[in-house]
Write a protein that holds these residues in place. Structure first.
Motif, PDB file in Angstrom:
ATOM      1  N   SER A  95      -0.895   0.848 -13.410  1.00  0.00           N
ATOM      2  CA  SER A  95      -1.650   1.355 -12.163  1.00  0.00           C
ATOM      3  C   SER A  95      -1.135   0.511 -10.940  1.00  0.00           C
ATOM      4  CB  SER A  95      -3.247   0.968 -12.164  1.00  0.00           C
ATOM      5  OG  SER A  95      -3.845   1.477 -13.180  1.00  0.00           O
ATOM      6  N   GLY A  96      -1.152   1.136  -9.603  1.00  0.00           N
ATOM      7  CA  GLY A  96      -0.821   0.698  -8.466  1.00  0.00           C
ATOM      8  C   GLY A  96      -1.781   0.673  -7.269  1.00  0.00           C
ATOM      9  N   LEU A  97      -2.018  -0.361  -6.668  1.00  0.00           N
ATOM     10  CA  LEU A  97      -2.960  -0.326  -5.699  1.00  0.00           C
ATOM     11  C   LEU A  97      -2.374  -1.047  -4.380  1.00  0.00           C
ATOM     12  CD1 LEU A  97      -6.366  -1.139  -7.207  1.00  0.00           C
ATOM     13  CD2 LEU A  97      -5.576   1.201  -6.671  1.00  0.00           C
ATOM     14  N   SER A  98      -2.686  -0.265  -3.253  1.00  0.00           N
ATOM     15  CA  SER A  98      -2.329  -1.059  -1.980  1.00  0.00           C
ATOM     16  C   SER A  98      -3.463  -1.640  -1.237  1.00  0.00           C
ATOM     17  CB  SER A  98      -1.415   0.165  -0.940  1.00  0.00           C
ATOM     18  OG  SER A  98      -0.974  -0.790   0.156  1.00  0.00           O
ATOM     19  N   PRO A  99      -3.392  -3.180  -1.147  1.00  0.00           N
ATOM     20  CA  PRO A  99      -4.664  -3.558  -0.314  1.00  0.00           C
ATOM     21  C   PRO A  99      -4.191  -3.398   0.977  1.00  0.00           C
ATOM     22  CG  PRO A  99      -3.366  -5.257  -1.141  1.00  0.00           C
ATOM     23  CD  PRO A  99      -2.411  -3.894  -1.596  1.00  0.00           C
ATOM     24  N   THR A 129       9.988 -11.524  -3.261  1.00  0.00           N
ATOM     25  CA  THR A 129      10.391 -12.665  -2.691  1.00  0.00           C
ATOM     26  C   THR A 129      10.878 -13.679  -3.426  1.00  0.00           C
ATOM     27  OG1 THR A 129       8.203 -13.534  -2.821  1.00  0.00           O
ATOM     28  CG2 THR A 129       8.839 -12.240  -0.537  1.00  0.00           C
ATOM     29  N   SER A 130      10.751 -13.573  -4.969  1.00  0.00           N
ATOM     30  CA  SER A 130      11.241 -14.500  -5.796  1.00  0.00           C
ATOM     31  C   SER A 130      12.549 -14.015  -6.244  1.00  0.00           C
ATOM     32  CB  SER A 130      10.010 -14.526  -7.240  1.00  0.00           C
ATOM     33  OG  SER A 130       9.977 -13.346  -7.810  1.00  0.00           O
ATOM     34  N   GLY A 131      13.029 -12.795  -5.978  1.00  0.00           N
ATOM     35  CA  GLY A 131      14.209 -12.137  -6.640  1.00  0.00           C
ATOM     36  C   GLY A 131      14.115 -11.602  -7.926  1.00  0.00           C
ATOM     37  N   ALA A 132      12.909 -11.308  -8.472  1.00  0.00           N
ATOM     38  CA  ALA A 132      12.648 -10.803  -9.762  1.00  0.00           C
ATOM     39  C   ALA A 132      13.311  -9.485  -9.850  1.00  0.00           C
ATOM     40  CB  ALA A 132      11.157 -10.601 -10.020  1.00  0.00           C
ATOM     41  N   TYR A 133      13.462  -8.653  -8.922  1.00  0.00           N
ATOM     42  CA  TYR A 133      14.088  -7.404  -8.723  1.00  0.00           C
ATOM     43  C   TYR A 133      15.546  -7.433  -8.186  1.00  0.00           C
ATOM     44  CZ  TYR A 133       9.357  -5.681  -9.104  1.00  0.00           C
ATOM     45  OH  TYR A 133       8.139  -5.568  -9.509  1.00  0.00           O
ATOM     46  N   ARG A 134      16.065  -8.681  -8.142  1.00  0.00           N
ATOM     47  CA  ARG A 134      17.504  -8.769  -7.620  1.00  0.00           C
ATOM     48  C   ARG A 134      18.493  -7.673  -8.020  1.00  0.00           C
ATOM     49  NH1 ARG A 134      18.078 -11.952  -3.803  1.00  0.00           N
ATOM     50  NH2 ARG A 134      17.494 -13.867  -5.092  1.00  0.00           N
ATOM     51  N   GLU A 135      18.695  -7.566  -9.466  1.00  0.00           N
ATOM     52  CA  GLU A 135      19.581  -6.840  -9.894  1.00  0.00           C
ATOM     53  C   GLU A 135      19.200  -5.467  -9.706  1.00  0.00           C
ATOM     54  OE1 GLU A 135      22.503  -7.560 -11.241  1.00  0.00           O
ATOM     55  OE2 GLU A 135      21.843  -9.720 -10.485  1.00  0.00           O
ATOM     56  N   GLN A 183       3.639  -7.619  -5.755  1.00  0.00           N
ATOM     57  CA  GLN A 183       4.711  -7.211  -5.470  1.00  0.00           C
ATOM     58  C   GLN A 183       5.567  -7.909  -4.364  1.00  0.00           C
ATOM     59  OE1 GLN A 183       6.601  -4.762  -6.947  1.00  0.00           O
ATOM     60  NE2 GLN A 183       4.949  -4.847  -8.491  1.00  0.00           N
ATOM     61  N   THR A 184       4.679  -8.562  -3.859  1.00  0.00           N
ATOM     62  CA  THR A 184       5.234  -9.706  -2.834  1.00  0.00           C
ATOM     63  C   THR A 184       5.833 -11.089  -3.628  1.00  0.00           C
ATOM     64  OG1 THR A 184       3.505  -9.523  -0.957  1.00  0.00           O
ATOM     65  CG2 THR A 184       4.547 -11.599  -1.137  1.00  0.00           C
ATOM     66  N   GLU A 185       5.288 -11.513  -4.512  1.00  0.00           N
ATOM     67  CA  GLU A 185       6.002 -12.228  -5.435  1.00  0.00           C
ATOM     68  C   GLU A 185       7.203 -11.843  -6.158  1.00  0.00           C
ATOM     69  OE1 GLU A 185       2.902 -13.852  -8.125  1.00  0.00           O
ATOM     70  OE2 GLU A 185       1.529 -14.530  -6.742  1.00  0.00           O
ATOM     71  N   GLN A 186       6.934 -10.406  -6.563  1.00  0.00           N
ATOM     72  CA  GLN A 186       8.135 -10.028  -7.330  1.00  0.00           C
ATOM     73  C   GLN A 186       9.504 -10.065  -6.475  1.00  0.00           C
ATOM     74  OE1 GLN A 186       7.159 -10.396 -10.528  1.00  0.00           O
ATOM     75  NE2 GLN A 186       8.040  -8.383 -11.106  1.00  0.00           N
ATOM     76  N   ASP A 239       3.810  -3.987   0.773  1.00  0.00           N
ATOM     77  CA  ASP A 239       3.665  -2.786   1.824  1.00  0.00           C
ATOM     78  C   ASP A 239       3.549  -3.192   3.086  1.00  0.00           C
ATOM     79  OD1 ASP A 239       4.190  -1.258  -0.524  1.00  0.00           O
ATOM     80  OD2 ASP A 239       2.233  -0.303  -0.367  1.00  0.00           O
ATOM     81  N   ARG A 240       4.110  -2.343   4.133  1.00  0.00           N
ATOM     82  CA  ARG A 240       4.104  -2.626   5.446  1.00  0.00           C
ATOM     83  C   ARG A 240       2.489  -2.254   6.019  1.00  0.00           C
ATOM     84  NH1 ARG A 240       4.840   1.424   9.329  1.00  0.00           N
ATOM     85  NH2 ARG A 240       6.047   0.085  10.496  1.00  0.00           N
ATOM     86  N   PHE A 241       2.062  -3.068   7.009  1.00  0.00           N
ATOM     87  CA  PHE A 241       0.895  -2.894   7.656  1.00  0.00           C
ATOM     88  C   PHE A 241       1.056  -1.594   8.535  1.00  0.00           C
ATOM     89  CE2 PHE A 241      -1.934  -4.222  10.940  1.00  0.00           C
ATOM     90  CZ  PHE A 241      -3.185  -4.062  10.694  1.00  0.00           C
ATOM     91  N   ARG A 242       0.350  -0.587   8.327  1.00  0.00           N
ATOM     92  CA  ARG A 242       0.670   0.601   9.148  1.00  0.00           C
ATOM     93  C   ARG A 242       0.071   0.992  10.194  1.00  0.00           C
ATOM     94  NH1 ARG A 242       3.918   4.030   6.587  1.00  0.00           N
ATOM     95  NH2 ARG A 242       4.414   3.878   4.244  1.00  0.00           N
ATOM     96  N   LYS A 243      -1.388   0.436  10.308  1.00  0.00           N
ATOM     97  CA  LYS A 243      -2.061   0.830  11.536  1.00  0.00           C
ATOM     98  C   LYS A 243      -3.380  -0.084  11.402  1.00  0.00           C
ATOM     99  CE  LYS A 243      -4.722   4.563  11.029  1.00  0.00           C
ATOM    100  NZ  LYS A 243      -5.233   5.915  10.722  1.00  0.00           N
TER     101      LYS A 243
END
Length: 563
Positions: free
Chosen positions: A44-48, A151-157, A146-149, A87-91
């Protein structure tokens, strides 16, 4: 243990579990791991970005129910919940200080929490009540920030791979772009000077409108297409444009509307993310997701799910998950929910007026592609009647298989039973009682005890938590002018104006209270008083004249008791 599909119950959850297990076996065979039992991943995915409402809950409940069924069958299954807090703060939502507009474009975890919040940032403020509600609902999940993922470089490759393959990604996306979208994606010219300028909201809006931050698939400006959006290291916003990238050195240059420009090594830079249409399929491959539903807005041609299916195969060498579309969830008397507009009920709101098994049941009994409504109005009483009737059918074995399966999924998970009310008295009765007693425990217990003289309730705890839910519904969802308010002081003016006949009727009522102190007894007494006054026996059949006298007596009692 080899993974073998086996359907145990005839409902939609079991059918999806069959598909997921079969797909897990197919993937295992394709990788030469047949015969092993790998962990099955549902997601699942949720944007707070704001209150996470009851429509968003379907994003979680659908894979939860499927994952739970897989666990019931003895397989190792994890339900990952990605918090899209990068995700970006939109409004700025209604009701929040307009000065928060200065944070538009920042990651949700870099935006201050709403005024008065105890949480460190915007994302955590809105995640917290959802996490608490999911625990009450018995939803077991593995949360991933996803912030942790990022900013930690988990998705670098994965990021470096996407940048190398940007031309192929752009070609896939281009199959779905409209001319209007191509035009909008041209990218605005950004200032090249290094000095940061003050935040200008007109520039922010212009940059968003140019495609700088509004496109889900990235922008294809004069410098080419890039599937990566950096957050500015000075103003923290994503109102940036990548101006160049070198595949060999991974050096990436970007500019921002704030005036800042710099060159960074993407092999070390952790302040940015892949655009959504690339990010989602990347995660499918990275996590090995086999099942993840999506809303109807993700299922149209050119949508994230459709495009993602091609990107995950062609770019990330992965497989698109089984992804049923789920329909919208509505609220009785309200339009389609949108978290961006605020003011929509959340799972926590629902759990204040209904028990967790009932809320689970609403999501379990409907196929994902069927819309339904959650009642916050009088309809909740009928809903509870339906639930109680189903419970009786399950108990006596007369429930249909699919209904019995939905009931089982509502009251328990693979981990065990959910807490339940020991004496589930009718919700509408509890609501009426707490309405009259205004929550007075002693009076409430006195009335509830008389509901079943043969087996009287011993304490209010036997009726909880349903009793508390009914009381919350009365106090928060029923308009004040529709509630019953028993007078705290006698209406002396009305009493003084009564004639002899009216006084006599009240004396007869008071004299009979001790002997008739039960719900049935009081009903019999109130109807009998006008009969006795007319010289008729209490069991006499009412005549037209007697009905008029009864209505007059009832009206008098209403005026004296509740105004």
């Amino acid at each position: 243990m080899p993974i073998v599909a086996q359907s145990t119950e005839a409902d939609w959850v079991s059918r999806f579990a069959d598909e997921v297990i079969a797909e897990a076996e197919r993937r295992a065979q394709s990788t030469g791991k047949s015969g092993t039992a790998p962990t099955i991943v549902c997601a699942s995915g949720l944007s707070p970005s704001g209150p996470i409402h009851l429509g968003n809950l379907r994003e979680v409940m659908t894979p939860h129910l499927v994952a739970d069924e897989i666990r019931r069958r003895g397989y190792d299954c994890v339900h990952i919940l990605s918090w899209d807090d990068y995700d970006r703060f939109r409004k700025v939502p209604a009701g929040v200080d307009p000065s928060w507009a200065e944070h538009i474009g920042k990651p949700l975890t870099s935006v201050p929490a709403p005024p008065g919040s105890a949480y460190p940032n915007w994302a955590e403020h809105f995640k917290a009540p959802m996490i608490e509600a999911l625990a009450e609902l018995g939803v077991e999940f593995h949360g991933i920030s996803q912030t942790e993922q990022y900013t930690s470089g988990a998705y670098r490759e994965q990021i470096l791979h996407a940048m190398r393959e940007r031309g192929r990604i752009d070609a896939v996306l281009d199959r779905y772009r409209t001319k209007d979208k191509d035009k909008a994606a041209g990218g605005a010219k950004k200032p090249q000077n290094q000095q940061q300028k003050p935040v200008d909201e007109a520039e922010v809006r212009a940059a968003e409108g140019s495609g700088a931050a509004s496109e889900d698939d990235g922008s294809a400006g004069g410098a080419g297409y890039y599937p990566y959006k950096p957050y500015c290291t000075v103003c923290e916003r994503d109102l940036t444009t990548v101006t160049s990238y070198d595949d060999e050195t991974t050096e990436m240059a970007y500019t921002c509307v704030c005036g800042h420009a710099e060159t960074v090594a993407l092999s070390e830079f952790n302040r940015g993310k892949l655009v959504w249409k690339v990010d989602w399929p990347m995660r499918w491959a990275h996590e090995g997701v086999i099942f993840e539903p999506s809303g109807v807005d993700h299922s149209s041609p050119g949508s994230s799910y459709v495009v993602g299916g091609q990107l995950v195969r062609e770019i990330f060498d992965g497989v698109q998950p089984i992804g049923p579309m789920y329909a919208f969830v509505g609220i009785s008397g309200m339009a389609k929910m949108s978290s961006s507009k605020g003011g929509v009920p959340t799972p926590a709101d629902a759990l204040r007026i209904m028990e967790a098994p009932l809320l689970r049941w609403l999501y379990a009994r409907r196929k994902p592609n069927q819309s339904f409504k959650i009642a916050f109005d009088q309809e909740i009483q009928r809903l509870y009647d339906e639930w109680d009737a189903l419970e009786r059918k399950v108990a006596d074995g007369s429930a249909l298989p699919a209904d019995a399966a939905a009931y089982s999924r509502a009251v328990s998970t693979a981990a065990g039973e959910l807490p339940r009310t020991p004496r589930p008295l009718p919700y509408r009765t509890l609501a009426s009682v707490v309405d009259i007693t205004t929550g007075h425990d002693e009076q409430t217990l006195r009335i509830l005890r008389d509901l079943d003289p043969e087996n009287p309730i011993g304490s209010l705890d036997e009726a909880r938590p349903r009793l508390d839910r009914a009381e919350n519904w009365i106090t928060t969802q029923v308009a004040a002018d529709q509630r019953t308010r028993v007078r705290e002081e006698p209406d002396t003016e009305l009493l003084a104006s009564l004639g002899d006949t009216e006084r006599e009727s009240l004396r007869m009522l008071l004299d009979g209270l001790d002997e008739h102190w039960s719900l049935d007894g009081l009903t019999h007494l109130v109807y009998a008083v006008p009969k006795l006054q007319a010289g008729l026996p209490a069991e006499a059949k009412p005549t037209p004249e007697l009905k008029v006298a009864q209505r007059t007596f009832f009206a008098l009692l209403y005026h004296l008791l509740v105004g």
